[in-house]
Design a protein around this motif. Sequence first.
Motif, short mmCIF file in Angstrom:
data_model
loop_
_atom_site.label_atom_id
_atom_site.label_comp_id
_atom_site.label_asym_id
_atom_site.label_seq_id
_atom_site.Cartn_x
_atom_site.Cartn_y
_atom_site.Cartn_z
N ALA A 1 -7.41 4.52 -6.57
CA ALA A 1 -7.18 4.61 -5.12
C ALA A 1 -8.49 4.55 -4.35
N SER A 2 -8.40 4.08 -3.13
CA SER A 2 -9.55 4.09 -2.22
C SER A 2 -9.90 5.53 -1.93
N GLU A 3 -11.17 5.83 -2.01
CA GLU A 3 -11.61 7.21 -1.83
C GLU A 3 -11.94 7.54 -0.39
N GLN A 4 -12.30 6.56 0.39
CA GLN A 4 -12.68 6.81 1.78
C GLN A 4 -11.41 6.88 2.63
N VAL B 1 -11.43 -1.08 6.72
CA VAL B 1 -10.16 -0.93 6.01
C VAL B 1 -9.07 -1.70 6.75
N ARG C 1 -9.45 -2.63 -9.34
CA ARG C 1 -10.02 -1.39 -9.87
C ARG C 1 -9.32 -0.91 -11.14
N ASP D 1 -6.10 -2.75 -5.17
CA ASP D 1 -6.72 -1.68 -5.95
C ASP D 1 -6.18 -1.66 -7.38
N ALA E 1 0.84 -1.20 0.00
CA ALA E 1 0.00 0.00 0.00
C ALA E 1 0.87 1.25 0.00
N GLY F 1 -5.86 9.69 0.17
CA GLY F 1 -6.29 8.29 0.10
C GLY F 1 -5.15 7.31 0.23
N VAL G 1 -3.68 3.65 -1.92
CA VAL G 1 -3.80 2.72 -3.04
C VAL G 1 -3.08 1.44 -2.64
N THR G 2 -3.75 0.32 -2.84
CA THR G 2 -3.18 -0.98 -2.48
C THR G 2 -2.89 -1.79 -3.74
#
Length: 138
Positions: free
Chosen positions: A73-76, A98, A57, A53, A36, A47, A49-50
């Motif tokens: 990327a994760s938005e939350q 998460v 995604r 992801d 990550a 955010g 990103v993993t």
Amino acid sequence: MVQTVADVMTPAPTAVDVSDSVQAAAQTMATQDVGALVVQTESKIVGIVTDRDLVVRGLAEGLGLDATVGQVASEQLVTVGPGDPVQTAVEVMRDAAVRRVPVMDGDVLVGIVAIGDLAVTRDPASALADISEAEPNR
């Protein structure tokens, strides 16, 4: 004495810009052997990103290697502070569903805490703790 996030976090995590390519993020993860990266725009953390992801995604959705980190990327974004009790990190992760949380000292990124870090600290005999402490299987 209450254990704090600073006691278990990984200090100085790598941050990438939202405009960086998926390929550049993947190469950074491979080079640093991490799963990550913290995502920023200019100097603001926005955010995470993993590796998952990038695959789910990005690649699975047909995005190319030139797609931007911001697209996958994760938005939350949820964060904790270095002085927060470890239990706070557990609750934040649970509530937001998460596995990794940036550690912020005000507006400054100082670390990242992962579910594996918490397992090693809170339940060192668990399978997750064993996996988290094991050498990578390259």
